[in-house]
Design a protein around this motif. Structure first.
Motif, mmCIF file in Angstrom:
data_model
loop_
_atom_site.group_PDB
_atom_site.id
_atom_site.type_symbol
_atom_site.label_atom_id
_atom_site.label_comp_id
_atom_site.label_asym_id
_atom_site.label_seq_id
_atom_site.Cartn_x
_atom_site.Cartn_y
_atom_site.Cartn_z
ATOM 1 N N VAL A 104 35.992 -14.654 43.111
ATOM 2 C CA VAL A 104 35.507 -12.796 44.146
ATOM 3 C C VAL A 104 36.509 -11.537 43.285
ATOM 4 C CG1 VAL A 104 37.141 -12.192 46.051
ATOM 5 C CG2 VAL A 104 36.046 -14.324 45.976
ATOM 6 N N PHE A 105 37.199 -12.214 42.583
ATOM 7 C CA PHE A 105 37.525 -10.935 41.609
ATOM 8 C C PHE A 105 36.627 -10.717 40.701
ATOM 9 C CE2 PHE A 105 40.138 -9.083 37.571
ATOM 10 C CZ PHE A 105 40.590 -8.333 38.300
ATOM 11 N N LEU A 106 36.165 -11.276 39.926
ATOM 12 C CA LEU A 106 34.505 -10.706 39.395
ATOM 13 C C LEU A 106 33.360 -9.972 39.509
ATOM 14 C CD1 LEU A 106 35.120 -13.495 36.164
ATOM 15 C CD2 LEU A 106 35.947 -11.126 36.113
ATOM 16 N N MET A 107 33.190 -10.925 41.053
ATOM 17 C CA MET A 107 32.346 -10.023 41.850
ATOM 18 C C MET A 107 32.755 -8.774 42.829
ATOM 19 S SD MET A 107 28.785 -10.616 42.882
ATOM 20 C CE MET A 107 28.462 -12.696 42.518
ATOM 21 N N SER A 108 33.695 -8.698 42.926
ATOM 22 C CA SER A 108 34.264 -7.195 43.752
ATOM 23 C C SER A 108 33.932 -6.092 41.812
ATOM 24 C CB SER A 108 35.636 -7.695 44.135
ATOM 25 O OG SER A 108 35.679 -8.670 44.892
ATOM 26 N N LEU A 109 35.227 -6.814 41.288
ATOM 27 C CA LEU A 109 35.299 -6.048 39.860
ATOM 28 C C LEU A 109 33.443 -5.100 39.854
ATOM 29 C CD1 LEU A 109 37.837 -6.841 37.499
ATOM 30 C CD2 LEU A 109 37.214 -5.055 39.124
ATOM 31 N N LEU A 110 32.747 -6.432 40.395
ATOM 32 C CA LEU A 110 31.268 -5.937 39.117
ATOM 33 C C LEU A 110 30.918 -4.831 40.327
ATOM 34 C CD1 LEU A 110 29.256 -6.840 37.541
ATOM 35 C CD2 LEU A 110 27.773 -8.553 39.147
ATOM 36 N N TYR A 111 30.729 -4.672 41.454
ATOM 37 C CA TYR A 111 30.126 -3.816 42.609
ATOM 38 C C TYR A 111 31.350 -2.987 42.596
ATOM 39 C CZ TYR A 111 26.240 -7.155 43.237
ATOM 40 O OH TYR A 111 24.955 -7.582 43.024
ATOM 41 N N MET A 112 32.118 -2.519 42.619
ATOM 42 C CA MET A 112 33.264 -1.835 42.385
ATOM 43 C C MET A 112 33.013 -0.254 41.522
ATOM 44 S SD MET A 112 37.379 -1.439 41.996
ATOM 45 C CE MET A 112 37.903 -2.754 42.524
ATOM 46 N N HIS A 113 32.495 0.570 42.791
ATOM 47 C CA HIS A 113 32.462 1.654 41.749
ATOM 48 C C HIS A 113 32.752 2.335 40.717
ATOM 49 C CE1 HIS A 113 28.242 1.907 43.231
ATOM 50 N NE2 HIS A 113 28.293 1.469 44.444
ATOM 51 N N GLU A 114 34.264 2.687 41.147
ATOM 52 C CA GLU A 114 35.588 3.709 40.772
ATOM 53 C C GLU A 114 36.319 2.595 40.521
ATOM 54 O OE1 GLU A 114 36.664 7.332 42.203
ATOM 55 O OE2 GLU A 114 34.073 7.978 43.013
ATOM 56 N N LYS A 115 37.022 2.284 39.772
ATOM 57 C CA LYS A 115 37.818 1.192 39.485
ATOM 58 C C LYS A 115 38.998 1.852 39.303
ATOM 59 C CE LYS A 115 34.891 -1.977 36.707
ATOM 60 N NZ LYS A 115 33.001 -1.536 37.390
ATOM 61 N N THR A 116 39.687 1.829 40.260
ATOM 62 C CA THR A 116 41.419 3.040 40.177
ATOM 63 C C THR A 116 42.373 1.692 40.478
ATOM 64 O OG1 THR A 116 41.223 2.522 42.471
ATOM 65 C CG2 THR A 116 40.475 5.056 41.344
ATOM 66 N N LYS A 117 43.412 2.200 40.099
ATOM 67 C CA LYS A 117 44.571 1.132 40.269
ATOM 68 C C LYS A 117 45.285 0.693 41.291
ATOM 69 C CE LYS A 117 49.917 0.338 38.523
ATOM 70 N NZ LYS A 117 50.829 0.966 38.029
ATOM 71 N N LYS A 118 44.499 1.068 42.589
ATOM 72 C CA LYS A 118 45.194 0.757 43.738
ATOM 73 C C LYS A 118 43.925 -0.232 43.974
ATOM 74 C CE LYS A 118 45.176 2.643 48.380
ATOM 75 N NZ LYS A 118 44.550 4.102 49.386
ATOM 76 N N GLY A 119 42.906 0.550 43.739
ATOM 77 C CA GLY A 119 41.298 -0.469 43.666
ATOM 78 C C GLY A 119 41.522 -1.850 43.249
ATOM 79 N N ILE A 126 43.465 -9.230 47.598
ATOM 80 C CA ILE A 126 42.218 -10.086 48.536
ATOM 81 C C ILE A 126 41.074 -11.243 47.343
ATOM 82 C CG2 ILE A 126 39.284 -10.326 49.258
ATOM 83 C CD1 ILE A 126 39.921 -6.610 50.043
ATOM 84 N N SER A 127 41.039 -11.518 46.526
ATOM 85 C CA SER A 127 40.907 -12.433 45.375
ATOM 86 C C SER A 127 42.164 -13.553 45.772
ATOM 87 C CB SER A 127 40.536 -12.232 44.247
ATOM 88 O OG SER A 127 41.149 -11.624 43.309
#
Length: 147
Positions: A104-119, A126-127
């Motif tokens: 879940v962590f890697l898949m979410s990072l893969l689809y995250m457009h802007e990788k901010t600290k909060k995101g 969530i993961s």
């Protein structure tokens, strides 16, 4: 008359095949729905493609290869590693739990457009929380064996 009525009201269950009753019903319902989708959606779409009104969506369009092949690799690794890690902790469901957290962590990072600290912090929370809740409900509440 009595024996005819009692035989009409009696039920006999073949326990060797009784577990297939509902899967057969579900399979036929799904086959019917698939046929309905083909008739109502696919056939008119193919007719529009033949007449030139529409194009096939997979031909000529760009694709995000990094996300596409990254998703395929993560899904393959997820199912493979769930079995490997599950063998390290047999009959506990920890294979599902640990590998799902990473997936879940890697898949979410893969689809995250802007990788901010909060995101990234939200994705991290969530993961951890989502697979833990699913694992708890499946393994501890319903006693369903997980890999």
């Amino acid at each position: 008359m009595e024996s005819g009525l009692s035989s009409f009201l009696s039920i006999s269950i073949d326990f060797e095949t009784s577990h297939l009753f509902f899967p057969r019903i579900v399979s036929w319902v799904m086959a019917g729905l698939f046929g309905l989708v083909v008739v109502t959606k696919l056939l008119p779409f193919l007719a529009a493609v033949r007449s030139g009104e529409k194009d096939l969506p997979i031909i000529g369009e760009s694709r995000d290869n990094f996300r596409f092949f990254g998703s395929l690799a993560l899904i393959i690794a997820y199912f493979y590693l769930m079995d490997v890690v599950g063998d390290m902790f047999p009959f506990t469901g920890y294979g599902f739990l640990y590998v799902s957290m990473i997936f879940v962590f890697l898949m979410s990072l893969l689809y995250m457009h802007e990788k901010t600290k909060k995101g990234v912090m939200i994705v991290s929370a969530i993961s951890i929380i989502a697979p833990a809740c699913v694992w708890f409900i499946m393994a501890k509440v319903f006693y369903i064996t997980l890999p």
